[in-house]
Design a protein around this motif. Structure first.
Motif, short mmCIF file in Angstrom:
data_model
loop_
_atom_site.label_atom_id
_atom_site.label_comp_id
_atom_site.label_asym_id
_atom_site.label_seq_id
_atom_site.Cartn_x
_atom_site.Cartn_y
_atom_site.Cartn_z
N ASP A 97 0.86 -1.20 -0.04
CA ASP A 97 0.11 -0.05 0.03
C ASP A 97 0.95 1.13 0.14
O ASP A 97 0.74 2.16 -0.61
N GLU A 98 1.93 1.45 0.54
CA GLU A 98 3.02 2.47 0.85
C GLU A 98 3.60 2.52 -0.55
O GLU A 98 3.81 3.86 -1.08
N GLU A 99 3.99 1.58 -1.25
CA GLU A 99 4.53 1.51 -2.39
C GLU A 99 3.76 2.29 -3.60
O GLU A 99 3.94 2.95 -4.31
N LYS A 125 0.97 3.99 -3.04
CA LYS A 125 0.88 5.75 -2.56
C LYS A 125 1.89 6.41 -3.20
O LYS A 125 1.68 7.42 -3.79
#
Length: 244
Positions: A228-230, A232
């Motif tokens: 999810d962070e990547e 984003k």
């Protein structure tokens, strides 16, 4: 033209970066490949923005120009390298061959404005979007099919996209169409000229070197699903000051 200092290439293993690698290898230009971790957001660092304020790869820095020169946008890089270092072979000189120059640039811009964005969007909605959006998939699938038929017709009587000379237009186009294996619906039965063309370009030693190395790197380090962070970092940027 002799090259005293190596060109600095900034990128990752992407179609647009491969296009520039094709040119650097074919023109026998010495270079350093500075690999950016796009998932971690290296492209949004202030240091890289000095090379490319748009935070996209590829970009190059040529120290052989007085004061140095940063060049970004893959099509612009191909045009720059061919103009400065290609001796008119991969992009005809407009002074002596305005027809050839215009045809090569026409197909280069065709790839930049049509083939690349269409195939890239199809790949995004097919592979990276958190949910399947049928309208988007159909929209880009249809347009890619149309563009491939344009190539198929053009290659009927040509060895390469502009006559019988391998140019930066081929470097740009092959950088993307070599990924057609991801879409079995686009077959050699439907596009025989295109698939033969793909084989011809792949057989060029400089192209084969780049592609083989990319394939070997992928085998050693297969692409993992995005966190999810990547996701984003890669797809959630809006340019506001509270982001990178």
């Amino acid at each position: 033209m002799s090259i005293a200092k190596k060109i600095e290439l900034y990128g990752a293993s992407t179609p647009n970066v491969h296009k520039v690698l094709f040119a650097l290898e074919e023109l026998n230009i010495p270079y350093n490949f500075n690999v950016l971790n796009l998932r971690n957001g290296d492209q949004f660092s202030e240091e890289f923005k000095k090379i490319n304020p748009n935070s996209k790869v590829p970009a190059i820095f040529d120290p052989n120009v007085e004061g140095g020169l940063a060049v970004f946008e893959s099509g612009n890089i191909l045009q720059y390298l061919a103009t400065r270092y290609g001796n008119g072979k991969y992009l005809p000189n407009p002074t002596t061959d305005i027809k050839g120059n215009t045809q090569v640039l026409g197909w280069l811009y065709w790839q930049m404005s049509g083939l690349g964005p269409t195939q890239g969007n199809l790949n995004h909605f097919n592979k990276y979007a958190p949910e399947k959006i049928e309208y988007a998939l159909k929209r880009y699938s249809n347009e890619l099919s149309r563009l491939l038929h344009v190539l198929e017709k053009e290659l009927k009587d040509h060895t390469f996209i502009v006559g019988d000379q391998y140019t930066i237009a081929d470097m740009a186009i092959y950088g993307w169409i070599r990924y057609l294996y991801m879409y079995p619906e686009y077959s050699s039965q439907e596009f025989p000229n295109l698939f033969k063309y793909m084989d011809r370009v792949r057989s060029i030693p400089s192209v084969n070197k780049v592609v083989t190395e990319a394939e070997e790197d992928l085998k050693k380090d297969p692409q993992k699903p995005f966190t999810d962070e990547e996701r984003k970092i890669m797809f959630g940027q809006n340019g506001k000051s509270n982001q990178n």
